[in-house]
Motif scaffolding. Structure first.
Motif, short mmCIF file in Angstrom:
data_model
loop_
_atom_site.label_atom_id
_atom_site.label_comp_id
_atom_site.label_asym_id
_atom_site.label_seq_id
_atom_site.Cartn_x
_atom_site.Cartn_y
_atom_site.Cartn_z
N ILE A 64 0.85 -1.19 0.00
CA ILE A 64 0.00 0.00 0.00
C ILE A 64 0.89 1.24 0.00
N ASN A 65 0.71 2.08 -1.00
CA ASN A 65 1.48 3.32 -1.09
C ASN A 65 0.83 4.36 -0.19
N VAL A 66 1.48 4.70 0.91
CA VAL A 66 0.90 5.64 1.87
C VAL A 66 0.82 7.06 1.31
N ASN A 67 1.51 7.32 0.22
CA ASN A 67 1.46 8.64 -0.41
C ASN A 67 0.28 8.81 -1.34
N THR A 68 -0.42 7.73 -1.66
CA THR A 68 -1.57 7.82 -2.56
C THR A 68 -2.81 7.13 -2.00
N ALA A 69 -2.67 6.38 -0.92
CA ALA A 69 -3.79 5.63 -0.35
C ALA A 69 -4.89 6.57 0.13
N SER A 70 -6.12 6.10 0.01
CA SER A 70 -7.27 6.89 0.44
C SER A 70 -7.42 6.84 1.96
N ALA A 71 -8.28 7.69 2.47
CA ALA A 71 -8.54 7.74 3.90
C ALA A 71 -9.14 6.44 4.40
N VAL A 72 -10.00 5.83 3.60
CA VAL A 72 -10.64 4.57 3.99
C VAL A 72 -9.59 3.47 4.13
N VAL A 73 -8.68 3.39 3.17
CA VAL A 73 -7.64 2.36 3.21
C VAL A 73 -6.72 2.59 4.40
N LEU A 74 -6.30 3.81 4.63
CA LEU A 74 -5.39 4.11 5.74
C LEU A 74 -6.04 3.85 7.09
N SER A 75 -7.34 4.09 7.19
CA SER A 75 -8.03 3.86 8.46
C SER A 75 -8.08 2.38 8.81
#
Length: 198
Positions: free
Chosen positions: A70-81
């Motif tokens: 998962i690229n933390v520089n492009t991941a959405s808020a839903v994915v990061l949560s």
């Protein structure tokens, strides 16, 4: 059921798993793929999923021929949560907005845990999640539209980047979705191109 769809063998992994014995009882009957997913839409064939649930998941998942962190520089808020119970969608949306508006991208994954919302994540969780995260993407999709002599041509290429080498591993001539026709669409395109840059 998702793991059973991809893995070889004929025995389901548990009570909610599913292999050929389950899918042969569907109408029409079909077999387990026993390979990696080739498209997000294929998920509709898996036990427990339908068109509605896949449509909800589609913006946040993809199907690629290999592991993709998962690229933390492009991941959405839903994915990061989803990385930790302490990270809410609302808090992640604020962080993503700041990240994208200021184009303040991380150079290494370890820097993520120094960001205010992520400081609540335990050291053990940070260690377990680290191999699943990255600051660059390896897989991309290029959509090309061409109009020639009043005819429209479409090409979608799936690209894989390893180091400085980019190779196409799939192509499609299917029609593409309509281009966004709204204020700011060019700015969004420029931001996307910036994210794809090394």
């Amino acid at each position: 059921a998702v793991l059973d769809w991809e893995s070889p063998g004929s025995q389901p992994s548990g009570s909610m798993g599913a292999k050929d014995s389950y899918y042969l009882g569907q109408q029409p009957p079909y077999l387990t793929a026993n390979r990696s997913f080739q498209s997000v839409g294929e998920l509709k064939k898996v036990r427990g999923f339908n068109a509605e649930s896949v449509a909800l998941l589609a913006p946040y998942i993809t199907a690629v021929p290999g592991f993709s962190a998962i690229n933390v520089n492009t991941a959405s808020a839903v994915v990061l949560s989803a990385l930790d119970n302490s990270l809410t969608v609302e808090v992640m949306q604020q962080w993503v907005t700041t990240r994208d508006n200021g184009q303040q991208y991380l150079n290494q994954v370890s820097a993520l845990w120094t960001q205010a919302p992520f400081q609540k994540v335990s050291a053990a969780q940070q260690t377990s999640m680290a191999p699943l995260l990255a600051v660059r993407s390896s897989f991309f999709k290029a959509e090309i539209r061409v109009e020639l002599s009043s005819r429209h041509y479409y090409l979608t290429s799936q690209l894989y980047r390893q180091g400085q080498v980019v190779e196409a591993y799939g192509r499609s001539m299917q029609p593409l979705p309509p281009l966004p026709d709204q204020p700011g669409s060019q700015q969004l395109l420029q931001q996307l191109m910036a994210k794809l840059s090394p």
